[in-house]
Design an enzyme around this catalytic site. Sequence first.
Site, PDB file in Angstrom:
ATOM      1  CB  CYS A   1      -0.931  -0.010   1.210  1.00 35.45           C
ATOM      2  SG  CYS A   1      -1.938   1.460   1.322  1.00 35.45           S
TER       3      CYS A   1
ATOM      4  CB  CYS B   1      -3.304   2.563  -1.398  1.00 39.70           C
ATOM      5  SG  CYS B   1      -3.444   0.896  -0.797  1.00 39.70           S
TER       6      CYS B   1
ATOM      7  CE  LYS C   1      -4.940   4.069  -6.161  1.00 39.73           C
ATOM      8  NZ  LYS C   1      -5.404   2.711  -5.945  1.00 39.73           N
TER       9      LYS C   1
ATOM     10  CE1 TYR D   1     -10.930  -1.840  -5.934  1.00 42.66           C
ATOM     11  CE2 TYR D   1     -11.085  -4.131  -6.601  1.00 42.66           C
ATOM     12  CZ  TYR D   1     -11.497  -3.091  -5.798  1.00 42.66           C
ATOM     13  OH  TYR D   1     -12.473  -3.292  -4.876  1.00 42.66           O
TER      14      TYR D   1
ATOM     15  CD  GLU E   1      -7.074   2.049  -8.757  1.00 38.40           C
ATOM     16  OE1 GLU E   1      -7.976   2.237  -7.921  1.00 38.40           O
ATOM     17  OE2 GLU E   1      -5.952   1.607  -8.443  1.00 38.40           O
TER      18      GLU E   1
ATOM     19  CG  HIS F   1     -28.881  22.951  -3.620  1.00 34.40           C
ATOM     20  ND1 HIS F   1     -29.047  21.992  -4.599  1.00 34.40           N
ATOM     21  CD2 HIS F   1     -29.094  24.154  -4.209  1.00 34.40           C
ATOM     22  CE1 HIS F   1     -29.357  22.594  -5.736  1.00 34.40           C
ATOM     23  NE2 HIS F   1     -29.387  23.903  -5.525  1.00 34.40           N
TER      24      HIS F   1
ATOM     25  CD  GLU G   1     -28.364  18.806  -3.954  1.00 34.62           C
ATOM     26  OE1 GLU G   1     -29.290  19.147  -3.210  1.00 34.62           O
ATOM     27  OE2 GLU G   1     -27.789  19.602  -4.739  1.00 34.62           O
TER      28      GLU G   1
HETATM   29  P1  NDP Z   1      -8.142  -7.941  -9.957  1.00 33.76           P
HETATM   30  O1  NDP Z   1      -8.337  -9.284  -9.391  1.00 33.76           O
HETATM   31  O2  NDP Z   1      -8.959  -6.812  -9.447  1.00 33.76           O
HETATM   32  O3  NDP Z   1      -8.312  -7.985 -11.528  1.00 33.76           O
HETATM   33  C1  NDP Z   1      -7.598  -8.867 -12.316  1.00 33.76           C
HETATM   34  C2  NDP Z   1      -8.062  -8.679 -13.745  1.00 33.76           C
HETATM   35  O4  NDP Z   1      -7.238  -9.424 -14.620  1.00 33.76           O
HETATM   36  C3  NDP Z   1      -9.485  -9.156 -13.963  1.00 33.76           C
HETATM   37  O5  NDP Z   1     -10.094  -8.288 -14.874  1.00 33.76           O
HETATM   38  C4  NDP Z   1      -9.280 -10.539 -14.555  1.00 33.76           C
HETATM   39  O6  NDP Z   1     -10.331 -10.927 -15.397  1.00 33.76           O
HETATM   40  C5  NDP Z   1      -8.041 -10.332 -15.382  1.00 33.76           C
HETATM   41  N1  NDP Z   1      -7.251 -11.545 -15.572  1.00 33.76           N
HETATM   42  C6  NDP Z   1      -6.896 -12.455 -14.642  1.00 33.76           C
HETATM   43  N2  NDP Z   1      -6.130 -13.415 -15.182  1.00 33.76           N
HETATM   44  C7  NDP Z   1      -6.004 -13.113 -16.488  1.00 33.76           C
HETATM   45  C8  NDP Z   1      -5.343 -13.730 -17.585  1.00 33.76           C
HETATM   46  N3  NDP Z   1      -4.667 -14.867 -17.413  1.00 33.76           N
HETATM   47  N4  NDP Z   1      -5.433 -13.149 -18.796  1.00 33.76           N
HETATM   48  C9  NDP Z   1      -6.124 -12.003 -18.963  1.00 33.76           C
HETATM   49  N5  NDP Z   1      -6.769 -11.385 -17.982  1.00 33.76           N
HETATM   50  C10 NDP Z   1      -6.711 -11.926 -16.751  1.00 33.76           C
HETATM   51  O7  NDP Z   1      -6.579  -7.674  -9.768  1.00 33.76           O
HETATM   52  P2  NDP Z   1      -5.711  -6.378  -9.818  1.00 33.76           P
HETATM   53  O8  NDP Z   1      -4.373  -6.860 -10.208  1.00 33.76           O
HETATM   54  O9  NDP Z   1      -6.351  -5.289 -10.585  1.00 33.76           O
HETATM   55  O10 NDP Z   1      -5.702  -5.935  -8.298  1.00 33.76           O
HETATM   56  C11 NDP Z   1      -5.348  -6.864  -7.275  1.00 33.76           C
HETATM   57  C12 NDP Z   1      -6.113  -6.559  -6.010  1.00 33.76           C
HETATM   58  O11 NDP Z   1      -5.570  -5.405  -5.407  1.00 33.76           O
HETATM   59  C13 NDP Z   1      -7.581  -6.238  -6.263  1.00 33.76           C
HETATM   60  O12 NDP Z   1      -8.377  -7.373  -6.204  1.00 33.76           O
HETATM   61  C14 NDP Z   1      -7.914  -5.313  -5.152  1.00 33.76           C
HETATM   62  O13 NDP Z   1      -8.410  -6.062  -4.086  1.00 33.76           O
HETATM   63  C15 NDP Z   1      -6.596  -4.667  -4.766  1.00 33.76           C
HETATM   64  N6  NDP Z   1      -6.551  -3.268  -5.246  1.00 33.76           N
HETATM   65  C16 NDP Z   1      -7.402  -2.357  -4.703  1.00 33.76           C
HETATM   66  C17 NDP Z   1      -7.386  -1.047  -5.123  1.00 33.76           C
HETATM   67  C18 NDP Z   1      -8.342  -0.078  -4.555  1.00 33.76           C
HETATM   68  O14 NDP Z   1      -8.890  -0.324  -3.491  1.00 33.76           O
HETATM   69  N7  NDP Z   1      -8.616   1.043  -5.215  1.00 33.76           N
HETATM   70  C19 NDP Z   1      -6.458  -0.588  -6.152  1.00 33.76           C
HETATM   71  C20 NDP Z   1      -5.620  -1.632  -6.678  1.00 33.76           C
HETATM   72  C21 NDP Z   1      -5.670  -2.920  -6.229  1.00 33.76           C
HETATM   73  P3  NDP Z   1     -11.675 -11.643 -14.865  1.00 33.76           P
HETATM   74  O15 NDP Z   1     -12.457 -10.595 -14.161  1.00 33.76           O
HETATM   75  O16 NDP Z   1     -12.301 -12.123 -16.108  1.00 33.76           O
HETATM   76  O17 NDP Z   1     -11.222 -12.743 -13.960  1.00 33.76           O
END
Ligand code: NDP
Length: 454
Positions: A43, A48, A51, A179, A183, A437, A442
Amino acid sequence: MAEYDYDLFVIGAGSGGVRASRLSAQFGARVAVAEARFLGGTCVNVGCIPKKLLVYASAFREELEEACDGYGWSVEGSHFDWATLIENKNKEIARLNDVYARLLDEAGVELVEGRATLVGPHRVEVAGRRFSARHILVATGSQSHRPPEIVGIEHAITSDEAFYLHDLPKKVIVVGGGYIAVEFAGIFHGMGAEVVQLYRGPLFLRGFDDDLRSHLADEMIARGIDLRFDVVPTRIENVGDRIRATLNDGSSLEGDYLLMATGRLPNSIDLGLEALGVDLGPYGAIVVDEYSQTSVDGIHAIGDVTDRMNLTPVAIHEAICLANTLFNDRPMKPGYEAIPAAVFSQPPIATVGLSEAEARVRHREIDVYRSTFRALKQTLTGSSTRNLMKIVVERATDRVLGLHMVGHEAGEIVQGFAIAVRAGLTKADFDQTIGIHPTAAEEFVTMREKVTDL
Ligand code: NDP
């Protein structure tokens, strides 16, 4: 003489590990925490915090344009310098690393530098030194994952490297629909890079409310991001100092970088867990019970390494529960209902409670209130961006089950409403609340018309 060197030995000084260490020490426990890399974990260092700083930096471009378009400003000769931003961001992270060191020190927690492994149910080893502890807490987090099935995957970068690029790329290919992908697509686009985002399914951000997903997709496309669904790279190669990705539809793309943001994996490898009989689940996640206890007595785990809900505030919540359970005579189970979350896309999205689809499965009879509108700020700018706000209500009880938003400051707004949703307030309670407002927020207390096209 004490039976163990420590009451608690924590492995990993990220958000969860540090909070568990400090709070346990406050409760009177003798605590040590081992860290091999950087204080504050993902983080603070590569998640976080940096980012969000990058999101702020990239959002200024749109704000400057809006100021000039509609509000009478003219800003001559403005330009963005990536190196300055990264240098300032790195200084802030170094400051936070020091803050974490000081907090541990002030709490009386001993910091042990190096990679820890478990060598017995109550024993750990760090850089050749052995320690014993009544309780061991594994809080080692997660790491970026690059799908090995893609040929040439070693040429792709992950978010870890994206935070330290020497120059702002001219063109970036972002792979993933979660995510991090969303982002970073916004970050690079806002800074002026050309961005292509590829997602393997028909609509990204799986698990979020469908209206949010499609509204955000439209907004990102309108801003100029080349967002493509049902497509993945099958091969990645270097072409000179650029990257070429061959896609599953046979086409190819070139860019300066290809950022893989396809999920993270729990950091549970080579810790000695299997040898001690600690159960691991899919992808190496440590299996824990409701109190964050693993299958081995005295060994506990919290945060991303348990792959429950991988958010910093959730890891901290799990840490608080565990410290109370172990050292404050107050057993506490972490709760996972109505946890708010935001994706710092541009525009951002935020959510708490059930999506419409989840509510329909769990509660059957629901009412949905939805509003899309142009925020007051945009009335002078000519921008076509629109906010989306949505409330999902259980018909039988009038309880608000879910609340969702796409739009400026969605995270700030939904954080407040999350208290109402968690408290189980009704739509009537929302209706009786007077709005501030003029604000976008709101809208959440003035929506009266149910969506009829259900
Ligand atoms: P996520 O699990 O959120 O997303 C992974 C993405 O990659 C999904 O869209 C998934 O598709 C896709 N994917 C997975 N495997 C493959 C593959 N082999 N080929 C192509 N696409 C694939 O992971 P992130 O890496 O974005 O983030 C990790 C974690 O970190 C998040 O789950 C979140 O909990 C945390 N995070 C939180 C943030 C926040 O609070 N703002 C910011 C950044 C991270 P599908 O959906 O089809 O499985």
